[in-house]
Design an enzyme around this catalytic site. Structure first.
Site, PDB file in Angstrom:
ATOM      1  N   HIS A   1      -0.585  -0.042  -2.979  1.00 43.34           N
ATOM      2  CA  HIS A   1       0.876  -0.017  -2.852  1.00 43.34           C
ATOM      3  C   HIS A   1       1.481  -0.411  -4.188  1.00 43.34           C
ATOM      4  O   HIS A   1       0.917  -1.228  -4.920  1.00 43.34           O
ATOM      5  CB  HIS A   1       1.326  -0.968  -1.735  1.00 43.34           C
TER       6      HIS A   1
ATOM      7  N   HIS B   1      -6.443   2.322  -1.400  1.00 39.69           N
ATOM      8  CA  HIS B   1      -5.105   2.547  -0.829  1.00 39.69           C
ATOM      9  C   HIS B   1      -4.177   1.494  -1.439  1.00 39.69           C
ATOM     10  O   HIS B   1      -4.051   0.386  -0.929  1.00 39.69           O
ATOM     11  CB  HIS B   1      -5.198   2.411   0.690  1.00 39.69           C
TER      12      HIS B   1
ATOM     13  N   ARG C   1       1.826  10.293   8.081  1.00 41.44           N
ATOM     14  CA  ARG C   1       1.496   9.180   8.991  1.00 41.44           C
ATOM     15  C   ARG C   1       2.000   7.843   8.415  1.00 41.44           C
ATOM     16  O   ARG C   1       2.965   7.274   8.899  1.00 41.44           O
ATOM     17  CB  ARG C   1      -0.032   9.148   9.234  1.00 41.44           C
ATOM     18  N   ASP C   2       1.370   7.355   7.379  1.00 42.95           N
ATOM     19  CA  ASP C   2       1.732   6.034   6.828  1.00 42.95           C
ATOM     20  C   ASP C   2       3.155   6.053   6.277  1.00 42.95           C
ATOM     21  O   ASP C   2       3.888   5.066   6.367  1.00 42.95           O
ATOM     22  CB  ASP C   2       0.727   5.671   5.726  1.00 42.95           C
TER      23      ASP C   2
ATOM     24  N   CYS D   1       9.717   0.124   1.908  1.00 40.60           N
ATOM     25  CA  CYS D   1      10.365  -0.782   2.848  1.00 40.60           C
ATOM     26  C   CYS D   1      11.532  -0.049   3.519  1.00 40.60           C
ATOM     27  O   CYS D   1      12.427   0.448   2.842  1.00 40.60           O
ATOM     28  CB  CYS D   1      10.875  -2.017   2.128  1.00 40.60           C
TER      29      CYS D   1
HETATM   30 MG    MG Z   1       0.132   2.350   2.921  1.00 39.21          MG
END
Ligand code: MG
Length: 323
Positions: free
Chosen positions: A222, A220, A26-27, A253
């Protein structure tokens, strides 16, 4: 040579087991430039489940116009729903329409996506924070009535590209609102990857003081600034046992080759297993899955662990040849 596994050296004060909430399908895929065929996505989910992941966020029931990469949610979900026993398959639902679509297919785990900052709420949802929360309240209530588990994502918990550092009290207030609606779990997102461990500890302590214990929370992170594992360790030290990650680091990205975005599941698992923390995940199978997916996407995985293990494999092949 590592032999493909980290040395196991436990550290006191950490949980014995961590549940990895895999967000790659998904993400990860929603942030990839290309659109992956539905049969490849289905195989990806199956392979992740085979590698031992017990929570695989499968897709999103957002309007296809906004996320064309996941426009095949209706086709994908039935292909994966019953083929992985014991594996939870959360799906994102942006509003009541999305919830209807998810429940119609039998989804048992759904997630809503809120923002801690006004700028991102405006950019992502075209609403104020309060307007977005008002939109989610009936979604959460109806999902729970239907027996679904609800995760509340909260973006921009640490830094915001327009507003800079985000006030801890602000994040606590939005978490309390999501908790008050009935979310079962809250996932704290460092959407632009600027958090550092002291900030993570401060936020978790403030949430604890507000009655939101670590057992209800997920993190979560990054890896944009290389802080994701340091931040994860700070969260584990605070008692968090659910960590979001994306297989192979998918979802960087989309315009920069190998740019780092989501924390790679393999990098996370290398650290967790090195610390003697159980995950139930087979790192070799997971790495093979990410290498397979990277080949489908036509670019190398940004995960350091995937690259290192692939190098080990190549080295082994060369040394076997030489023998
Ligand atoms: Mg994420």
């Amino acid at each position: 040579m590592s032999g493909g596994l980290p040395m196991r050296m436990p550290l006191a004060g950490l949980p014995a087991r961590v549940r990895v909430h895999e967000v790659g399908p998904r993400d990860g895929l929603q942030n990839e430039q290309g659109i992956v065929p539905v049969e490849v996505k289905a195989e990806f989910v199956h392979r992740l489940a085979d590698a031992g992941l017990t929570t695989v966020e499968a897709t999103s029931f957002v309007h296809p116009r906004w996320v064309p990469q996941l426009a095949d949610a209706e086709e994908l979900f039935p292909r994966v729903a019953h083929l992985a026993p014991g594996v939870r398959l959360p799906v994102l639902v942006p509003n009541e329409r999305g919830l209807d679509r998810a429940l119609a297919l039998g989804a048992e785990d759904v997630a809503v996506f809120a923002s801690a900052t006004e700028s991102f709420a405006k950019a992502n949802l075209n609403r104020t924070v309060d307007e977005a929360l008002a939109m989610f309240a009936p979604v959460v209530a109806r999902a729970r009535q239907a027996g679904a588990r609800v995760r509340g994502y909260l973006s921009m918990c640490f830094g915001d590209p327009w507003e800079g550092p985000v006030d801890v009290a602000r994040v606590v207030a939005v978490c309390q609102a999501l908790d008050g609606m009935g979310c079962d779990e809250l996932s704290l997102g460092d959407t632009i990857g600027t958090a550092t461990p002291g900030h993570v500890t401060a936020l978790l302590a403030a949430l604890d003081d507000a009655g939101l214990a670590a057992g209800r929370l997920a993190v979560h992170f990054h890896d944009t600034y290389g802080q994701a594992l340091a931040n994860t360790l700070a969260a584990l030290q605070h008692g968090v046992t659910t960590v979001d990650a994306s297989a192979g680091g998918l979802g960087g990205c989309p315009y920069a080759r190998s740019a780092t975005g989501n924390l790679a599941t393999e990098d996370l698992v290398w650290m967790l297993h090195g610390l003697g923390i159980e995950t139930g995940i087979d790192l070799g199978r997971l790495t093979a899955t990410s290498a397979w997916m990277a080949a489908r996407l036509g670019r190398p995985s940004p995960s350091r662990t995937v690259r290192a293990l692939a190098r080990d494999d190549a080295f082994d092949r060369v040394s076997h040849k030489e023998q």
